[in-house]
Write an enzyme that holds these catalytic residues in place. Structure first.
Site, mmCIF file in Angstrom:
data_model
loop_
_atom_site.group_PDB
_atom_site.id
_atom_site.type_symbol
_atom_site.label_atom_id
_atom_site.label_comp_id
_atom_site.label_asym_id
_atom_site.label_seq_id
_atom_site.Cartn_x
_atom_site.Cartn_y
_atom_site.Cartn_z
ATOM 1 N N PHE A 24 -18.110 2.377 -101.295
ATOM 2 C CA PHE A 24 -19.194 1.757 -100.789
ATOM 3 C C PHE A 24 -19.401 1.819 -99.215
ATOM 4 O O PHE A 24 -20.391 2.119 -98.736
ATOM 5 C CB PHE A 24 -19.157 0.107 -101.320
ATOM 6 C CG PHE A 24 -20.230 -0.556 -100.621
ATOM 7 C CD1 PHE A 24 -21.716 -0.887 -101.348
ATOM 8 C CD2 PHE A 24 -20.163 -1.296 -99.443
ATOM 9 C CE1 PHE A 24 -22.626 -1.409 -100.966
ATOM 10 C CE2 PHE A 24 -21.315 -2.261 -99.072
ATOM 11 C CZ PHE A 24 -22.522 -2.187 -99.739
ATOM 12 N N PHE A 25 -18.133 2.110 -98.803
ATOM 13 C CA PHE A 25 -18.331 2.429 -97.036
ATOM 14 C C PHE A 25 -17.304 3.726 -97.409
ATOM 15 O O PHE A 25 -16.832 4.184 -98.116
ATOM 16 C CB PHE A 25 -17.183 1.363 -96.349
ATOM 17 C CG PHE A 25 -18.038 0.377 -96.304
ATOM 18 C CD1 PHE A 25 -19.237 -0.019 -95.902
ATOM 19 C CD2 PHE A 25 -17.385 -1.062 -96.909
ATOM 20 C CE1 PHE A 25 -19.998 -1.202 -95.975
ATOM 21 C CE2 PHE A 25 -18.310 -2.234 -97.017
ATOM 22 C CZ PHE A 25 -19.329 -2.446 -96.260
ATOM 23 N N ARG A 47 -5.969 9.014 -85.835
ATOM 24 C CA ARG A 47 -6.675 7.484 -86.170
ATOM 25 C C ARG A 47 -7.636 7.621 -87.328
ATOM 26 O O ARG A 47 -8.341 8.538 -87.591
ATOM 27 C CB ARG A 47 -7.702 6.794 -84.943
ATOM 28 C CG ARG A 47 -6.920 6.786 -83.729
ATOM 29 C CD ARG A 47 -6.099 5.416 -83.917
ATOM 30 N NE ARG A 47 -5.577 4.868 -82.480
ATOM 31 C CZ ARG A 47 -4.245 5.281 -82.130
ATOM 32 N NH1 ARG A 47 -3.494 6.084 -82.941
ATOM 33 N NH2 ARG A 47 -3.744 4.854 -80.995
ATOM 34 N N ALA A 92 -28.249 -12.043 -91.966
ATOM 35 C CA ALA A 92 -27.831 -10.636 -91.364
ATOM 36 C C ALA A 92 -28.125 -9.558 -92.497
ATOM 37 O O ALA A 92 -28.260 -9.917 -93.723
ATOM 38 C CB ALA A 92 -26.157 -10.561 -91.286
ATOM 39 N N GLU A 108 -34.459 -9.324 -93.917
ATOM 40 C CA GLU A 108 -33.181 -10.171 -94.167
ATOM 41 C C GLU A 108 -33.695 -11.850 -94.183
ATOM 42 O O GLU A 108 -33.063 -12.707 -94.990
ATOM 43 C CB GLU A 108 -32.057 -10.029 -93.470
ATOM 44 C CG GLU A 108 -31.574 -8.421 -93.880
ATOM 45 C CD GLU A 108 -31.065 -8.332 -95.066
ATOM 46 O OE1 GLU A 108 -30.539 -9.419 -95.984
ATOM 47 O OE2 GLU A 108 -31.030 -7.262 -95.632
ATOM 48 N N GLU A 112 -32.545 -13.876 -97.518
ATOM 49 C CA GLU A 112 -31.376 -14.700 -97.411
ATOM 50 C C GLU A 112 -31.702 -15.992 -97.089
ATOM 51 O O GLU A 112 -30.943 -16.901 -97.454
ATOM 52 C CB GLU A 112 -30.563 -14.090 -96.296
ATOM 53 C CG GLU A 112 -30.158 -12.710 -96.707
ATOM 54 C CD GLU A 112 -28.667 -12.390 -95.752
ATOM 55 O OE1 GLU A 112 -28.009 -11.431 -96.087
ATOM 56 O OE2 GLU A 112 -28.617 -12.876 -94.625
ATOM 57 N N PRO A 130 -14.229 -1.788 -82.253
ATOM 58 C CA PRO A 130 -14.335 -0.441 -81.822
ATOM 59 C C PRO A 130 -13.068 0.368 -81.845
ATOM 60 O O PRO A 130 -12.980 1.540 -81.826
ATOM 61 C CB PRO A 130 -14.727 -0.427 -80.328
ATOM 62 C CG PRO A 130 -14.603 -1.921 -80.030
ATOM 63 C CD PRO A 130 -14.882 -2.856 -81.114
ATOM 64 N N GLU A 135 -19.446 0.212 -86.286
ATOM 65 C CA GLU A 135 -20.273 -0.767 -86.401
ATOM 66 C C GLU A 135 -20.758 -1.165 -85.150
ATOM 67 O O GLU A 135 -20.023 -1.834 -84.478
ATOM 68 C CB GLU A 135 -19.877 -2.012 -87.397
ATOM 69 C CG GLU A 135 -21.226 -2.624 -87.997
ATOM 70 C CD GLU A 135 -20.666 -3.927 -88.672
ATOM 71 O OE1 GLU A 135 -21.685 -4.732 -89.130
ATOM 72 O OE2 GLU A 135 -19.627 -4.018 -89.136
ATOM 73 N N GLU A 158 -27.635 -7.245 -105.702
ATOM 74 C CA GLU A 158 -26.704 -7.070 -104.643
ATOM 75 C C GLU A 158 -25.385 -8.064 -104.741
ATOM 76 O O GLU A 158 -24.731 -7.895 -103.648
ATOM 77 C CB GLU A 158 -27.401 -6.937 -103.262
ATOM 78 C CG GLU A 158 -28.352 -5.676 -103.385
ATOM 79 C CD GLU A 158 -29.188 -5.887 -101.967
ATOM 80 O OE1 GLU A 158 -28.537 -6.310 -100.936
ATOM 81 O OE2 GLU A 158 -30.075 -4.871 -101.697
#
Length: 205
Positions: A24-25, A47, A92, A108, A112, A130, A135, A158
């Site tokens: 998914f990511f 990293r 969000a 959204e 939502e 970071p 993101e 979802e």
């Protein structure tokens, strides 16, 4: 004394990059070097980088009733903490290709919370974490009427299950102070509202 930001992205050399997870990511592993403040070069190091994509968050605010809308939903990352994993958050959503942040906010808001924003005021853009993820969050306050707000929302396909709560601005600020709200976007937005509330109540009506 040296000024900040003497280095830029062009000063970083990525010597190798590979995707170590794609679901998914996505997670990449990077081998990189960059200059140090003392003039030497940092030895090569590795990293892992979580590529999540950017998001837009909105605090719905009714300046006439001095109320906000907060969304309650389950968040996996809060499991194992000394708290409920159902958090109170902002409207969000993830930014899709070709969408502006304002487009995401309106989409959204409907999905939502059943809300349309008659005005959107930019609060800030911020990097979520970071040290390990790409993101960026685009943060807004949106003008709404809370007269008929609240209820159950979310897209079942979802796996969203959302309860929209209407609370007074004072109560939202109190929930920051006592820790009932402890996610960054909501904290930043509600504290921004605390600073700008008088102006919004006079200028948004």
């Amino acid at each position: 004394m040296a000024e900040p930001f003497q280095f830029q992205s062009s000063d970083v050399t990525i010597e190798k990059r590979e995707t170590v997870f794609q679901g998914f990511f996505r997670m990449d592993k990077l081998w990189l070097v960059h200059p140090r403040f003392d003039g030497r070069n940092m030895p090569q190091f590795t990293r892992e980088l979580f590529l999540r994509g950017d998001a837009t968050c909105v605090l719905p605010y009714d300046p006439d009733r001095d109320e906000v809308v907060l969304l309650e939903q389950f968040r996996l990352g809060a499991i194992g903490r000394d708290q409920s994993p159902w958090l109170l958050e902002l409207v969000a959503g993830m930014n899709e290709n070709g969408e502006s942040s304002e487009d995401v906010a309106q989409r959204e808001g409907q999905e939502e919370a059943g809300l349309s924003f008659s005005k959107l005021e930019k609060i800030c853009d911020y990097l979520v974490s970071p040290g390990g993820t790409t993101e960026m969050v685009y943060l807004y306050c949106g003008k709404v009427s809370t007269e008929s707000a609240g209820g159950l929302y979310g897209l079942e396909d979802e796996h969203e299950d959302i309860r929209a709560h209407v609370v007074s601005a004072d109560e939202a600020i109190a929930m920051i102070s006592d820790g009932r709200i402890n996610n960054a976007a909501a904290i930043i937005a509600i504290q921004w509202l605390q600073l700008n509330r008088t102006r919004l109540r006079a200028g948004w009506q």
